[in-house]
Design an enzyme around this catalytic site. Structure first.
Site, PDB file in Angstrom:
ATOM      1  N   ARG A 136       0.823  -1.222   0.000  1.00 42.96           N
ATOM      2  CA  ARG A 136       0.000   0.000   0.000  1.00 42.96           C
ATOM      3  C   ARG A 136       0.849   1.262   0.000  1.00 42.96           C
ATOM      4  O   ARG A 136       0.395   2.336  -0.419  1.00 42.96           O
ATOM      5  CB  ARG A 136      -1.005  -0.036   1.141  1.00 42.96           C
ATOM      6  CG  ARG A 136      -2.091  -1.087   0.904  1.00 42.96           C
ATOM      7  CD  ARG A 136      -3.082  -1.175   2.031  1.00 42.96           C
ATOM      8  NE  ARG A 136      -2.512  -1.677   3.252  1.00 42.96           N
ATOM      9  CZ  ARG A 136      -2.434  -2.972   3.571  1.00 42.96           C
ATOM     10  NH1 ARG A 136      -2.901  -3.877   2.752  1.00 42.96           N
ATOM     11  NH2 ARG A 136      -1.893  -3.345   4.710  1.00 42.96           N
TER      12      ARG A 136
ATOM     13  N   GLU B 177       5.384 -11.232  15.570  1.00 40.87           N
ATOM     14  CA  GLU B 177       4.936 -11.823  16.835  1.00 40.87           C
ATOM     15  C   GLU B 177       5.448 -13.272  16.932  1.00 40.87           C
ATOM     16  O   GLU B 177       5.983 -13.693  17.947  1.00 40.87           O
ATOM     17  CB  GLU B 177       3.409 -11.782  16.872  1.00 40.87           C
ATOM     18  CG  GLU B 177       2.848 -11.911  18.254  1.00 40.87           C
ATOM     19  CD  GLU B 177       1.329 -11.812  18.224  1.00 40.87           C
ATOM     20  OE1 GLU B 177       0.780 -11.442  17.179  1.00 40.87           O
ATOM     21  OE2 GLU B 177       0.729 -12.132  19.259  1.00 40.87           O
TER      22      GLU B 177
END
Ligand code: AMP
Length: 183
Positions: free
Chosen positions: A67, A104
């Site tokens: 993006r 994560e």
């Protein structure tokens, strides 16, 4: 105008759609497609970025996959500077420099072409993406710009999820301008 007025920020925020539980449960995905397909809102945002960055005397804009390519290439064309893609590993065809960063669970990797800045020493580069969350992607991208021999003078993010504290990490490397903060 360096930063937007609160009413202008509210206007832009109203154009971004929240999609709950995408791509996985518990995540609120900030969907910028509803801003992009609104001609007036997209143009309002690009006018603001053009005004802010016109005086930076940039040499290049580097956008993060994918993006960041949308805002980055539109702004590059408005400012008359070159555009450089920073891509996920394995997508760029020529010789690259890579930077890994922790997620994560596990790692991700971004790459830049070794000659992305066309040999211009200390080229002034703006890094751009739609959103900063934990900051891992933006830190890796800013490091890549500097490793490729240029200077990342600022990072611009349309959205900053402030509670994830990405700014704190990124500003050890480069200043951050976030158009819209979400707390
Ligand atoms: P991070 O490395 O944690 O700062 O994540 C930033 C990258 O993940 C950006 O390229 C964003 O487009 C994407 N991203 C992370 N969280 C979200 C979210 N809640 N909504 C939309 N995009 C996100």
């Amino acid at each position: 105008m360096k930063e937007l007025k609160p009413t202008d920020r509210e206007y832009l925020l109203s154009k971004i759609r929240d999609v709950k539980d995408f791509p996985k449960p518990g995540i609120v995905f900030k969907d910028i497609t509803t801003l992009l397909n609104d001609r007036e809102a997209f143009s309002f945002l690009m006018d603001h970025l053009e005004q802010r960055y016109r005086e930076y005397d940039l040499d290049f804009i580097a956008g993060i996959d994918s993006r960041g390519f949308i805002f980055g290439s539109a702004l590059s064309d408005r400012l008359g500077v070159g555009f450089v893609p920073i891509r996920k590993a394995g997508k760029l065809p020529y010789t690259t420099i890579a930077e890994k960063y922790a997620l994560e669970y596990g790692f991700d990797e971004v790459e830049i072409h070794i000659d992305a800045f066309r040999g211009k020493e200390d080229a002034k580069v703006l890094l751009i993406d739609d959103l900063i969350a934990t900051g891992g992607t933006a830190v890796a991208a800013a490091n890549l710009i500097n490793k490729a021999g240029a200077k990342c003078v600022e990072a611009c993010m349309v959205l900053n999820l402030t509670f994830l504290e990405g700014r704190e990490k990124l500003e050890k490397i480069t200043p951050l301008y976030s158009v819209l903060d979400i707390s």
